[in-house]
Design a protein around this motif. Structure first.
Motif, mmCIF file in Angstrom:
data_model
loop_
_atom_site.group_PDB
_atom_site.id
_atom_site.type_symbol
_atom_site.label_atom_id
_atom_site.label_comp_id
_atom_site.label_asym_id
_atom_site.label_seq_id
_atom_site.Cartn_x
_atom_site.Cartn_y
_atom_site.Cartn_z
ATOM 1 N N ARG A 158 35.372 41.285 34.431
ATOM 2 C CA ARG A 158 35.743 40.835 35.775
ATOM 3 C C ARG A 158 35.834 42.020 36.736
ATOM 4 O O ARG A 158 35.403 41.924 37.896
ATOM 5 C CB ARG A 158 37.077 40.094 35.714
ATOM 6 C CG ARG A 158 37.586 39.584 37.073
ATOM 7 C CD ARG A 158 36.646 38.565 37.694
ATOM 8 N NE ARG A 158 37.252 37.953 38.886
ATOM 9 C CZ ARG A 158 36.584 37.241 39.776
ATOM 10 N NH1 ARG A 158 35.287 37.020 39.638
ATOM 11 N NH2 ARG A 158 37.195 36.727 40.829
ATOM 12 N N ARG A 159 36.381 43.128 36.264
ATOM 13 C CA ARG A 159 36.418 44.325 37.098
ATOM 14 C C ARG A 159 35.002 44.792 37.444
ATOM 15 O O ARG A 159 34.724 45.203 38.588
ATOM 16 C CB ARG A 159 37.175 45.445 36.362
ATOM 17 C CG ARG A 159 38.661 45.212 36.198
ATOM 18 C CD ARG A 159 39.387 45.217 37.525
ATOM 19 N NE ARG A 159 39.332 46.521 38.156
ATOM 20 C CZ ARG A 159 40.248 47.474 38.008
ATOM 21 N NH1 ARG A 159 41.306 47.235 37.226
ATOM 22 N NH2 ARG A 159 40.141 48.640 38.615
ATOM 23 N N GLU A 193 32.386 42.844 37.581
ATOM 24 C CA GLU A 193 31.841 41.865 38.512
ATOM 25 C C GLU A 193 32.343 42.117 39.927
ATOM 26 O O GLU A 193 31.569 42.084 40.896
ATOM 27 C CB GLU A 193 32.219 40.455 38.069
ATOM 28 C CG GLU A 193 31.662 39.369 38.992
ATOM 29 C CD GLU A 193 32.110 37.984 38.596
ATOM 30 O OE1 GLU A 193 31.354 37.025 38.841
ATOM 31 O OE2 GLU A 193 33.231 37.843 38.063
ATOM 32 N N LEU A 194 33.618 42.365 40.093
ATOM 33 C CA LEU A 194 34.184 42.598 41.421
ATOM 34 C C LEU A 194 33.610 43.854 42.069
ATOM 35 O O LEU A 194 33.494 43.936 43.298
ATOM 36 C CB LEU A 194 35.708 42.719 41.326
ATOM 37 C CG LEU A 194 36.449 41.424 40.944
ATOM 38 C CD1 LEU A 194 37.923 41.728 40.691
ATOM 39 C CD2 LEU A 194 36.290 40.367 42.027
ATOM 40 N N PHE A 234 29.322 41.585 44.472
ATOM 41 C CA PHE A 234 29.592 41.087 45.816
ATOM 42 C C PHE A 234 29.100 42.106 46.846
ATOM 43 O O PHE A 234 29.249 43.323 46.650
ATOM 44 C CB PHE A 234 31.093 40.822 46.003
ATOM 45 C CG PHE A 234 31.640 39.768 45.087
ATOM 46 C CD1 PHE A 234 31.608 38.435 45.469
ATOM 47 C CD2 PHE A 234 32.177 40.103 43.851
ATOM 48 C CE1 PHE A 234 32.121 37.451 44.627
ATOM 49 C CE2 PHE A 234 32.678 39.133 43.008
ATOM 50 C CZ PHE A 234 32.649 37.806 43.394
ATOM 51 N N HIS A 258 28.583 36.637 47.292
ATOM 52 C CA HIS A 258 28.157 36.927 45.923
ATOM 53 C C HIS A 258 26.672 37.235 45.877
ATOM 54 O O HIS A 258 25.870 36.610 46.581
ATOM 55 C CB HIS A 258 28.455 35.727 45.020
ATOM 56 C CG HIS A 258 28.023 35.937 43.605
ATOM 57 N ND1 HIS A 258 26.930 35.298 43.059
ATOM 58 C CD2 HIS A 258 28.524 36.741 42.637
ATOM 59 C CE1 HIS A 258 26.790 35.680 41.800
ATOM 60 N NE2 HIS A 258 27.746 36.554 41.515
ATOM 61 N N THR A 304 28.298 38.852 36.411
ATOM 62 C CA THR A 304 28.715 37.458 36.539
ATOM 63 C C THR A 304 28.269 36.645 35.338
ATOM 64 O O THR A 304 29.056 35.888 34.745
ATOM 65 C CB THR A 304 28.126 36.843 37.828
ATOM 66 O OG1 THR A 304 28.641 37.554 38.955
ATOM 67 C CG2 THR A 304 28.486 35.371 37.941
ATOM 68 N N ASP A 330 35.334 34.191 44.145
ATOM 69 C CA ASP A 330 36.468 35.053 44.470
ATOM 70 C C ASP A 330 37.736 34.609 43.735
ATOM 71 O O ASP A 330 38.588 35.439 43.402
ATOM 72 C CB ASP A 330 36.746 35.038 45.981
ATOM 73 C CG ASP A 330 35.786 35.927 46.751
ATOM 74 O OD1 ASP A 330 35.144 36.789 46.124
ATOM 75 O OD2 ASP A 330 35.690 35.762 47.981
ATOM 76 N N TYR A 331 37.854 33.305 43.493
ATOM 77 C CA TYR A 331 39.123 32.799 42.971
ATOM 78 C C TYR A 331 38.970 31.803 41.822
ATOM 79 O O TYR A 331 39.963 31.248 41.352
ATOM 80 C CB TYR A 331 39.909 32.113 44.104
ATOM 81 C CG TYR A 331 39.186 30.976 44.778
ATOM 82 C CD1 TYR A 331 39.313 29.672 44.318
ATOM 83 C CD2 TYR A 331 38.382 31.204 45.898
ATOM 84 C CE1 TYR A 331 38.662 28.623 44.939
ATOM 85 C CE2 TYR A 331 37.730 30.153 46.530
ATOM 86 C CZ TYR A 331 37.869 28.869 46.051
ATOM 87 O OH TYR A 331 37.221 27.824 46.672
ATOM 88 N N THR A 342 41.962 37.053 35.055
ATOM 89 C CA THR A 342 42.235 37.060 36.492
ATOM 90 C C THR A 342 43.183 38.177 36.910
ATOM 91 O O THR A 342 43.321 38.445 38.113
ATOM 92 C CB THR A 342 42.800 35.691 36.942
ATOM 93 O OG1 THR A 342 42.803 35.623 38.358
ATOM 94 C CG2 THR A 342 44.230 35.507 36.466
ATOM 95 N N ASP A 367 41.821 40.619 39.315
ATOM 96 C CA ASP A 367 41.647 40.289 40.731
ATOM 97 C C ASP A 367 42.636 41.001 41.645
ATOM 98 O O ASP A 367 42.514 40.903 42.866
ATOM 99 C CB ASP A 367 41.769 38.770 40.936
ATOM 100 C CG ASP A 367 40.628 38.018 40.269
ATOM 101 O OD1 ASP A 367 39.560 38.614 40.071
ATOM 102 O OD2 ASP A 367 40.811 36.825 39.950
#
Length: 282
Positions: free
Chosen positions: A22-23, A25-26, A30, A37, A44, A177-178, A222, A225
């Motif tokens: 996830r880190r 991906e962030l 984006f 995205h 992803t 995003d969420y 999450t 995030d």
């Protein structure tokens, strides 16, 4: 295979891997200017594949023959004398209390003026007392788990948590995003709900274990995030509470499959039977 150890530990390990993905991906998936995205991002797809693989594996591994837990919640979640369980549960309760304090402080500073967060803070305080009472009941074997409202309060808190989180995110057009935040809260809510179901003669071990472990996994994912401190504390509560409850449930299921009574009661009955069968010495 000792599922009460292997499944929670494996879920935490995969959750840590999901956190790293996830880190990634962030950081890469984006557009820096618009926040939109980037289609086809490898990060992803890697996270989606990991999440789907874990969900499929848990469905397969959590299935099996469970006892009917005729004794209800007190039989399914009894943890008499288990200090590790009690410590983790009490710590999760204090994380709830700290989260409530953080939300109130944030509201007073006008950092977050969503009124639902104040309602959530009040429910966290109530859930703190309920988790402490539940822990005492399970640790001491008090047998007060049947039709016990204290088991429902954390689930109610999860409902309001989901509403509060969606209120903040509803205007964001980029669902990625969420999406993992919503997955986490929904899975946590379902895990809490199915755990409480044992108190009301609706015990479903497979669903309780499955959604609890999914709640742990998505909560860990999450965390990447970058939530505010109060929300991070809520996820900490969810991870500790669900891991502890799941480990105890799996342990009791493996220890006394199909037993019609609580393990302590069964052991006591066996001892009394042995005493009756032993002839008196002349």
């Amino acid at each position: 295979m000792r599922k009460e150890i292997v499944l929670p530990a494996a879920t935490v390990a995969v959750g840590a891997a999901g956190f790293l993905l996830r880190r990634w991906e962030l950081a890469t998936a984006f557009e820096p200017d618009t926040g939109l995205h980037i289609p086809g991002s490898p990060a992803t797809w890697a996270l989606i594949a990991l999440s789907a693989a874990l969900a499929a594996a848990l469905v397969l591994l959590c299935r099996g023959k469970y006892p009917d837990f005729a004794g209800g919640y007190d039989q399914a979640f009894q943890a008499k004398g288990n200090t590790l369980y009690a410590t983790a549960m009490i710590l999760s309760a204090f994380l709830l209390l700290a989260a409530a304090g953080g939300m109130v402080l944030s509201f007073l500073r006008r950092e977050n003026t969503v009124v639902t967060r104040l309602i959530l803070a009040a429910l966290c305080v109530a859930s703190f007392a309920c988790v402490v009472a539940t822990t005492r009941n399970n640790f001491r074997g008090e047998g007060k788990g049947k039709y016990n409202f204290t088991l429902l309060m954390p689930a109610y808190t999860g409902c309001v948590w989901l509403i509060a989180a969606y209120q903040v995110r509803a205007g964001d057009p980029v669902q990625l995003d969420y999406i993992y935040e919503l997955f986490a809260i929904i899975a946590v809510l379902l895990g809490l709900y199915f755990n409480a179901g044992f108190s009301f003669e609706r015990g479903k071990p497979f669903r309780a274990v499955l959604f609890s472990l999914l709640g742990v996994y998505f909560s860990l994912v999450t965390l990447a995030d970058g939530h505010d401190p109060a929300t991070t504390l809520l996820y900490g509560f969810a991870v500790l509470y669900l891991l502890s409850s799941t480990a105890v449930l799996l342990h009791n299921a493996a220890r006394r499959p199909g037993a019609p009574m609580d393990p302590p009661e069964a052991e006591k009955a066996a001892e009394e039977e042995e005493t009756e069968e032993t002839p008196d010495e002349p």
